[in-house]
Design a protein around this motif. Structure first.
Motif, short mmCIF file in Angstrom:
data_model
loop_
_atom_site.label_atom_id
_atom_site.label_comp_id
_atom_site.label_asym_id
_atom_site.label_seq_id
_atom_site.Cartn_x
_atom_site.Cartn_y
_atom_site.Cartn_z
N UNK A 265 0.88 -1.18 0.00
CA UNK A 265 0.00 0.00 0.00
C UNK A 265 0.91 1.23 0.00
N UNK A 266 0.74 2.14 -0.95
CA UNK A 266 -0.32 2.27 -1.96
C UNK A 266 0.07 1.74 -3.35
N UNK A 267 1.26 1.13 -3.48
CA UNK A 267 1.75 0.75 -4.81
C UNK A 267 0.80 -0.21 -5.52
N UNK A 268 0.24 -1.18 -4.78
CA UNK A 268 -0.65 -2.15 -5.40
C UNK A 268 -2.12 -1.85 -5.14
N UNK A 269 -2.40 -1.17 -4.07
CA UNK A 269 -3.78 -0.83 -3.74
C UNK A 269 -3.78 0.39 -2.82
N UNK A 270 -4.64 1.34 -3.12
CA UNK A 270 -4.77 2.52 -2.26
C UNK A 270 -5.71 2.19 -1.10
N UNK A 271 -5.51 2.88 0.02
CA UNK A 271 -6.32 2.62 1.22
C UNK A 271 -6.62 3.93 1.92
N UNK A 272 -7.89 4.13 2.26
CA UNK A 272 -8.30 5.36 2.94
C UNK A 272 -9.27 5.03 4.07
N UNK A 273 -9.29 5.89 5.07
CA UNK A 273 -10.19 5.70 6.20
C UNK A 273 -11.05 6.93 6.43
N UNK A 274 -11.53 7.06 7.68
CA UNK A 274 -12.45 8.16 8.01
C UNK A 274 -12.37 8.39 9.52
N UNK A 275 -12.21 9.61 9.95
CA UNK A 275 -12.20 10.09 11.35
C UNK A 275 -10.90 10.80 11.71
N UNK A 276 -9.77 10.37 11.12
CA UNK A 276 -8.45 10.90 11.47
C UNK A 276 -8.18 10.75 12.96
#
Length: 337
Positions: A265-276
Motif C-alpha cells: 500500500x499504496x503501490x498495489x492498492x490505495x487505502x483510505x479511512x475516516x475520522x483521522x
C-alpha cells in the motif's frame, strides 16, 4: 488559618470580589468574566478552599455533575470525544458521570432513568437510525440535554453532529479523481446512522462516474471487521484499485491484512479511512482519511450544555461539522493508460 476554617467569604475577600461571584466562578457559570474566574480559582487553590458538596447541592439543588451516555467506551472515537468533553468540564469544575449501554435499548433506558436526580445536564450519543421514537419516549424532559450524532428530527434539543454524507462523498471523489475506478467500501453497523450516511456518500459519488465499479463489504467499525474485509478482498478475485473504509479502525485492520499478504500500500492498492484518529498518522504508510474534529465535537457540545444549564432561556444552537480530506501516504494517483 487552618484548611477547615477557610470559607467562601475568605476566598471572596482575598480575590476582592463578592461571595456571589466566587460561587458563580466555582460553579462554572458563564456569566463570570474569564480573568475573574481564573483569579477566583487561583485564590481558592492557594487557600485550599473546598466547597462543601452536600451543602452546595442542598442550597442550589445542583449536583455539579454532567451525565454522559455513550453506546460504547472502547475505541479511539469515544476516547477523543471524551477528551473534548472532559477538557471543558475540568476547566469549569464540573464532574462527569459516564455510562455505556452497548447498543442495547433496554440498557439505554435504564441508564437514562438512573441519571435522573444525579446530574444537572445530559450529553447523549445515540447514533441509531431507528430509535427516534424510543428517544422521544425516554429522554428526561426536565434535564437540559444536548445530543451528539443522534438523529432526532424536530428535536427540541441542540444536536451536534458530523456531515458524514459530505465527508464520504469527498473521499470517494478524491479516489475517483486519482484514477481509481474499482473501489471497495467497508461499511459500518447496519443500524448506525453515521455508517448509513457514509455509505450513501460513497454510493452517490460512485453513481456519478459511468465506469466506476463499486464493491461493498460489511464492517463493524472495529479493527477485526476491517481485517476480515481485507482478507475477503485478498481471497476473491483481483484486488480493487482502492479501499475506502468507513472508519480508521477498519482501515488499520485492512492494512494489517494486506501487510500479512505482502500486498504493498499504496503501490498495489490505495487505502483510505475516516475520522483521522491520532493513530492514523503514525502507521506505515500514514493513512489518508477524512478529518473529523472529534474532540472539538465534544468540546462544543459540552459548552452548549453548560450555557443551557446556566441560562434556561439560552438558544439551543446545534452544530454540524464538515470533515475535510487529509491526504497521506496510503493513497497515490493511478495511471489510466
Amino acid at each position: 488559618m487552618s484548611k477547615s476554617a477557610i470559607t467562601i467569604k475568605d476566598v471572596a475577600r482575598e480575590a476582592n470580589v463578592s461571595v456571589a461571584t466566587v460561587s458563580r466562578a466555582l460553579n462554572g457559570h458563564h456569566n463570570v468574566a474569564e480573568p475573574v474566574r481564573k483569579l477566583v480559582l487561583e485564590v481558592a487553590d492557594r487557600l485550599r478552599y473546598t466547597p462543601h458538596a452536600a451543602a452546595r447541592s442542598l442550597s442550589s439543588r445542583s449536583t455539579q455533575t454532567i451525565g454522559v451516555v455513550l453506546p460504547d467506551l472502547h475505541g479511539e472515537f469515544f476516547s477523543e470525544l471524551m477528551r473534548g468533553i472532559d477538557g471543558v468540564a475540568s476547566a469549569h469544575r464540573w464532574h462527569l458521570l459516564v455510562s455505556s449501554y452497548h447498543g442495547d435499548p433496554q440498557q439505554q433506558r435504564g441508564v437514562l432513568q438512573a441519571m435522573r436526580g444525579r446530574v444537572d445536564g445530559l450529553l447523549l450519543l445515540s447514533p441509531y437510525a431507528d430509535n427516534a421514537e424510543f428517544l422521544a419516549d425516554n429522554l428526561p424532559s426536565a434535564i437540559p440535554t444536548v445530543l451528539i450524532n443522534t438523529p432526532l428530527v424536530g428535536s427540541q434539543h441542540a444536536v451536534f453532529s458530523i456531515d458524514d454524507h459530505a465527508g464520504a462523498l469527498a473521499m470517494t471523489r478524491y479516489l475517483l479523481d486519482s484514477g481509481h475506478r474499482r473501489i471497495a467500501f467497508i461499511g459500518g453497523p447496519a443500524r448506525n446512522q453515521d455508517a448509513q450516511e457514509r455509505l450513501r456518500g460513497f454510493r452517490d459519488a460512485m453513481a456519478a462516474v459511468t465506469d466506476a465499479e463499486p464493491i461493498e463489504l460489511p464492517g463493524g467499525f472495529d479493527e477485526s471487521s476491517g481485517h476480515t474485509a481485507g482478507l475477503a478482498l485478498l481471497q476473491h478475485g483481483p484486488l480493487p484499485d482502492a479501499v475506502f473504509a468507513a472508519n480508521d479502525m477498519m482501515a488499520l485492520g485492512c492494512l494489517y491484512a494486506f501487510n500479512q499478504a505482502g500486498v504493498r500500500v499504496p503501490e498495489e492498492i490505495a487505502l483510505a479511512g475516516y475520522d483521522d484518529i491520532p493513530l492514523a498518522r503514525f502507521v506505515h504508510p500514514a493513512l489518508t482519511t477524512m478529518q473529523v474534529s472529534i474532540a472539538e465535537l465534544g468540546e462544543r457540545a459540552m459548552q452548549q450544555l453548560l450555557q443551557q444549564i446556566d441560562d434556561e432561556a439560552a438558544v439551543n444552537n446545534g452544530l454540524t461539522l464538515v470533515p475535510h480530506l487529509v491526504v497521506r501516504d496510503s493513497t497515490q494517483a493511478r495511471s489510466r493508460s
